[in-house]
Design a protein around this motif. Structure first.
Motif, PDB file in Angstrom:
ATOM      1  N   ALA A  92      54.302   8.335  50.147  1.00  0.00           N
ATOM      2  CA  ALA A  92      53.779   9.681  49.871  1.00  0.00           C
ATOM      3  C   ALA A  92      54.033  10.611  51.048  1.00  0.00           C
ATOM      4  CB  ALA A  92      52.288   9.606  49.561  1.00  0.00           C
ATOM      5  N   THR A  93      53.889  10.104  52.274  1.00  0.00           N
ATOM      6  CA  THR A  93      54.093  10.944  53.451  1.00  0.00           C
ATOM      7  C   THR A  93      55.562  11.323  53.599  1.00  0.00           C
ATOM      8  OG1 THR A  93      52.260   9.741  54.481  1.00  0.00           O
ATOM      9  CG2 THR A  93      53.551  11.175  55.892  1.00  0.00           C
ATOM     10  N   ARG A  94      56.453  10.384  53.317  1.00  0.00           N
ATOM     11  CA  ARG A  94      57.892  10.717  53.347  1.00  0.00           C
ATOM     12  C   ARG A  94      58.213  11.800  52.324  1.00  0.00           C
ATOM     13  NH1 ARG A  94      58.451   5.038  53.521  1.00  0.00           N
ATOM     14  NH2 ARG A  94      59.069   4.979  51.314  1.00  0.00           N
ATOM     15  N   ALA A  95      57.631  11.707  51.144  1.00  0.00           N
ATOM     16  CA  ALA A  95      57.892  12.705  50.108  1.00  0.00           C
ATOM     17  C   ALA A  95      57.381  14.080  50.530  1.00  0.00           C
ATOM     18  CB  ALA A  95      57.238  12.272  48.792  1.00  0.00           C
ATOM     19  N   LEU A  96      56.207  14.128  51.133  1.00  0.00           N
ATOM     20  CA  LEU A  96      55.661  15.409  51.588  1.00  0.00           C
ATOM     21  C   LEU A  96      56.539  16.024  52.675  1.00  0.00           C
ATOM     22  CD1 LEU A  96      51.890  14.465  51.679  1.00  0.00           C
ATOM     23  CD2 LEU A  96      52.917  16.233  50.217  1.00  0.00           C
ATOM     24  N   ALA A  97      57.020  15.192  53.596  1.00  0.00           N
ATOM     25  CA  ALA A  97      57.897  15.705  54.651  1.00  0.00           C
ATOM     26  C   ALA A  97      59.186  16.269  54.051  1.00  0.00           C
ATOM     27  CB  ALA A  97      58.208  14.594  55.654  1.00  0.00           C
ATOM     28  N   ALA A  98      59.750  15.563  53.082  1.00  0.00           N
ATOM     29  CA  ALA A  98      60.991  16.014  52.451  1.00  0.00           C
ATOM     30  C   ALA A  98      60.772  17.316  51.693  1.00  0.00           C
ATOM     31  CB  ALA A  98      61.521  14.937  51.510  1.00  0.00           C
ATOM     32  N   ARG A  99      59.638  17.433  51.011  1.00  0.00           N
ATOM     33  CA  ARG A  99      59.351  18.676  50.290  1.00  0.00           C
ATOM     34  C   ARG A  99      59.190  19.845  51.256  1.00  0.00           C
ATOM     35  NH1 ARG A  99      55.081  17.418  45.342  1.00  0.00           N
ATOM     36  NH2 ARG A  99      56.291  15.784  44.300  1.00  0.00           N
ATOM     37  N   ALA A 100      58.502  19.620  52.374  1.00  0.00           N
ATOM     38  CA  ALA A 100      58.332  20.695  53.352  1.00  0.00           C
ATOM     39  C   ALA A 100      59.676  21.100  53.947  1.00  0.00           C
ATOM     40  CB  ALA A 100      57.378  20.237  54.453  1.00  0.00           C
ATOM     41  N   GLU A 101      60.524  20.133  54.207  1.00  0.00           N
ATOM     42  CA  GLU A 101      61.862  20.434  54.734  1.00  0.00           C
ATOM     43  C   GLU A 101      62.642  21.303  53.755  1.00  0.00           C
ATOM     44  OE1 GLU A 101      65.624  17.970  56.631  1.00  0.00           O
ATOM     45  OE2 GLU A 101      64.496  17.086  54.972  1.00  0.00           O
ATOM     46  N   ARG A 102      62.552  20.994  52.466  1.00  0.00           N
ATOM     47  CA  ARG A 102      63.295  21.786  51.474  1.00  0.00           C
ATOM     48  C   ARG A 102      62.788  23.221  51.404  1.00  0.00           C
ATOM     49  NH1 ARG A 102      63.011  16.870  48.444  1.00  0.00           N
ATOM     50  NH2 ARG A 102      61.285  17.653  47.161  1.00  0.00           N
ATOM     51  N   LEU A 103      61.517  23.436  51.731  1.00  0.00           N
ATOM     52  CA  LEU A 103      60.964  24.792  51.705  1.00  0.00           C
ATOM     53  C   LEU A 103      61.483  25.642  52.866  1.00  0.00           C
ATOM     54  CD1 LEU A 103      57.221  24.041  50.807  1.00  0.00           C
ATOM     55  CD2 LEU A 103      58.943  25.106  49.332  1.00  0.00           C
ATOM     56  N   GLY A 104      61.869  24.995  53.966  1.00  0.00           N
ATOM     57  CA  GLY A 104      62.348  25.753  55.126  1.00  0.00           C
ATOM     58  C   GLY A 104      63.290  24.934  55.975  1.00  0.00           C
ATOM     59  N   PRO A 105      64.474  24.613  55.455  1.00  0.00           N
ATOM     60  CA  PRO A 105      65.386  23.725  56.191  1.00  0.00           C
ATOM     61  C   PRO A 105      65.875  24.300  57.511  1.00  0.00           C
ATOM     62  CG  PRO A 105      66.463  24.693  54.277  1.00  0.00           C
ATOM     63  CD  PRO A 105      65.017  25.034  54.156  1.00  0.00           C
ATOM     64  N   GLU A 106      65.734  25.602  57.690  1.00  0.00           N
ATOM     65  CA  GLU A 106      66.129  26.194  58.962  1.00  0.00           C
ATOM     66  C   GLU A 106      65.045  26.018  60.026  1.00  0.00           C
ATOM     67  OE1 GLU A 106      63.527  29.044  56.967  1.00  0.00           O
ATOM     68  OE2 GLU A 106      65.167  27.755  56.304  1.00  0.00           O
ATOM     69  N   VAL A 107      63.843  25.637  59.603  1.00  0.00           N
ATOM     70  CA  VAL A 107      62.696  25.508  60.502  1.00  0.00           C
ATOM     71  C   VAL A 107      62.376  24.045  60.804  1.00  0.00           C
ATOM     72  CG1 VAL A 107      60.191  25.887  60.714  1.00  0.00           C
ATOM     73  CG2 VAL A 107      61.661  27.671  59.740  1.00  0.00           C
ATOM     74  N   LEU A 164      54.093  11.527  43.591  1.00  0.00           N
ATOM     75  CA  LEU A 164      54.437  11.706  44.997  1.00  0.00           C
ATOM     76  C   LEU A 164      54.841  10.365  45.617  1.00  0.00           C
ATOM     77  CD1 LEU A 164      54.421  14.120  47.023  1.00  0.00           C
ATOM     78  CD2 LEU A 164      52.207  13.267  47.810  1.00  0.00           C
ATOM     79  N   VAL A 165      54.077   9.334  45.307  1.00  0.00           N
ATOM     80  CA  VAL A 165      54.406   8.006  45.792  1.00  0.00           C
ATOM     81  C   VAL A 165      55.760   7.554  45.276  1.00  0.00           C
ATOM     82  CG1 VAL A 165      53.707   5.578  45.816  1.00  0.00           C
ATOM     83  CG2 VAL A 165      51.976   7.374  46.055  1.00  0.00           C
ATOM     84  N   ALA A 166      55.981   7.759  43.968  1.00  0.00           N
ATOM     85  CA  ALA A 166      57.248   7.350  43.376  1.00  0.00           C
ATOM     86  C   ALA A 166      58.419   8.087  43.998  1.00  0.00           C
ATOM     87  CB  ALA A 166      57.205   7.596  41.862  1.00  0.00           C
ATOM     88  N   GLU A 167      58.229   9.377  44.267  1.00  0.00           N
ATOM     89  CA  GLU A 167      59.290  10.164  44.912  1.00  0.00           C
ATOM     90  C   GLU A 167      59.607   9.627  46.298  1.00  0.00           C
ATOM     91  OE1 GLU A 167      59.695  14.687  46.685  1.00  0.00           O
ATOM     92  OE2 GLU A 167      58.487  14.387  44.857  1.00  0.00           O
ATOM     93  N   GLY A 168      58.561   9.284  47.044  1.00  0.00           N
ATOM     94  CA  GLY A 168      58.765   8.772  48.398  1.00  0.00           C
ATOM     95  C   GLY A 168      59.454   7.437  48.438  1.00  0.00           C
ATOM     96  N   ARG A 169      59.265   6.635  47.389  1.00  0.00           N
ATOM     97  CA  ARG A 169      59.909   5.325  47.357  1.00  0.00           C
ATOM     98  C   ARG A 169      61.426   5.423  47.228  1.00  0.00           C
ATOM     99  NH1 ARG A 169      56.742   0.942  47.055  1.00  0.00           N
ATOM    100  NH2 ARG A 169      54.519   1.197  46.574  1.00  0.00           N
ATOM    101  N   ALA A 198      47.432   1.573  49.397  1.00  0.00           N
ATOM    102  CA  ALA A 198      48.242   0.532  50.029  1.00  0.00           C
ATOM    103  C   ALA A 198      49.128   1.183  51.087  1.00  0.00           C
ATOM    104  CB  ALA A 198      49.095  -0.179  48.979  1.00  0.00           C
ATOM    105  N   VAL A 199      49.359   0.450  52.163  1.00  0.00           N
ATOM    106  CA  VAL A 199      50.132   0.998  53.277  1.00  0.00           C
ATOM    107  C   VAL A 199      51.491   1.510  52.807  1.00  0.00           C
ATOM    108  CG1 VAL A 199      51.278   0.411  55.443  1.00  0.00           C
ATOM    109  CG2 VAL A 199      48.960  -0.390  55.010  1.00  0.00           C
ATOM    110  N   GLU A 200      52.167   0.751  51.960  1.00  0.00           N
ATOM    111  CA  GLU A 200      53.496   1.154  51.489  1.00  0.00           C
ATOM    112  C   GLU A 200      53.429   2.444  50.674  1.00  0.00           C
ATOM    113  OE1 GLU A 200      52.062  -1.727  50.978  1.00  0.00           O
ATOM    114  OE2 GLU A 200      53.214  -3.191  52.152  1.00  0.00           O
ATOM    115  N   ASP A 201      52.380   2.605  49.883  1.00  0.00           N
ATOM    116  CA  ASP A 201      52.236   3.828  49.081  1.00  0.00           C
ATOM    117  C   ASP A 201      51.952   5.036  49.969  1.00  0.00           C
ATOM    118  OD1 ASP A 201      52.655   2.327  46.827  1.00  0.00           O
ATOM    119  OD2 ASP A 201      50.546   2.258  46.216  1.00  0.00           O
ATOM    120  N   ALA A 202      51.130   4.832  50.997  1.00  0.00           N
ATOM    121  CA  ALA A 202      50.840   5.938  51.916  1.00  0.00           C
ATOM    122  C   ALA A 202      52.101   6.376  52.649  1.00  0.00           C
ATOM    123  CB  ALA A 202      49.765   5.513  52.914  1.00  0.00           C
TER     124      ALA A 202
END
Length: 301
Positions: A189-204, A294-299, A182-186
């Motif tokens: 999930a994408t917001r959650a992935l972006a947030a996780r990547a940011e936490r891995l390298g917030p200076e980047v 991942l979906v739940a985290e992004g919500r 579903a569009v909302e789930d996608a």
């Protein structure tokens, strides 16, 4: 005085004119080069476009580029159409569908330089998660590459495989084929992935939407997911030199230079190093299930 359109030519039954005019100011390429490109790359472009409502970026001589969703009334009757109701504009949009080389050539004849298919499948579900990596002004390729590796690490941790390509501008696209979501789930999930990547390298990298809040970091843009569109692999872009969105291997990122390949460089590659191959199809993993966590985290974001 305006240039003469010159004698019309025909390819795949499509009449074409003004083929030797510059494609747009600073293109370093002609309308003929664009038609040649879509013909040469047709076997690669068609799988990216088939069945997906298409938005294009066109350039008329002497005018600014413009986005076009609705198929013009002057389009040939053989161009396939998908009608989609737009909640934003409260109207039905008649999107073109690209199912054959003839349609690709016709679009090129209309100076449709950029090809932006939706990331939805034919049933209106998201078939890809996309993170668009947008570097700040003046940043080099190394900053974008570092951000891409953060995204890949976040994906690996979530158990998701991905492929990477140039945006055709100054950034990179990380693409994750998924089983219809579903569009909302996608989007979640994408917001959650972006947030996780940011936490891995917030200076980047950053997920800050406002430019003033990004602090010179690469923006991990999650808004291409769900109902968004994306300049597809092999699509030229309306940028100086007419660069082309091009697949990269994860191991090839260190050799990438923004703005390359240009339309002319792509022509040489399509008859040389990647002739008879489709490295983008080879790099894309099979569609995957997205973890519910991942979906739940992004919500919550």
């Amino acid at each position: 005085m305006p240039r003469s359109p010159g004698p019309a030519e025909e390819r795949h039954g499509v009449p074409l004119s003004s083929l030797d005019d510059e494609l747009f100011d600073g293109a370093g390429a002609t309308k003929r080069d664009l038609v040649d490109h879509v013909e040469a790359a047709a076997d690669r472009l068609l799988p990216e476009l088939a069945g997906r409502p298409l938005t294009v970026v066109r350039v008329r001589p002497g005018q600014r580029p413009f986005v076009q969703k609705n198929l013009p009334a002057s389009a040939p009757p053989w161009v396939a159409v998908r009608e989609v109701w737009s909640e934003a504009s409260h109207r039905t949009v008649r999107y073109p569908l690209v199912e054959d080389v003839r349609t690709l050539v016709w679009l090129a004849g209309q100076r449709a330089v950029e090809l932006h298919p939706t990331v939805l499948d034919g049933e209106g579900r998201a078939s890809r998660l996309v993170l668009d990596l947008d570097p700040p002004e003046g940043a080099g390729a190394d900053a974008v590459v570092a951000a891409a590796r953060l995204v890949r690490a976040a994906l690996d941790d979530a158990g998701l495989a991905s492929a990477v390509k140039t945006s055709g501008a100054k950034g990179l696209h990380v693409v994750v084929p998924v089983r219809g979501l579903a569009v909302e789930d996608a989007a979640a999930a994408t917001r959650a992935l972006a947030a996780r990547a940011e936490r891995l390298g917030p200076e980047v990298a950053t997920t800050a939407y406002l430019l003033a809040d990004r602090g010179g970091r690469v923006f991990l843009d999650p808004t291409r997911a769900g109902g968004g569109t994306l300049a597809c692999a092999w699509s030229p872009r309306v940028r100086p030199g007419t660069p082309v969105s091009w697949p990269l291997g994860w191991d090839d990122l260190d050799g990438w230079a923004p703005g390359h390949p240009s339309l002319h460089e792509a022509a040489a590659l399509l008859v040389g190093r990647v002739a008879g191959e489709d490295p983008w199809r080879a790099a894309l993993p099979d569609p995957q299930a997205v973890p519910a966590t991942l979906v739940a985290e992004g919500r919550t974001i």
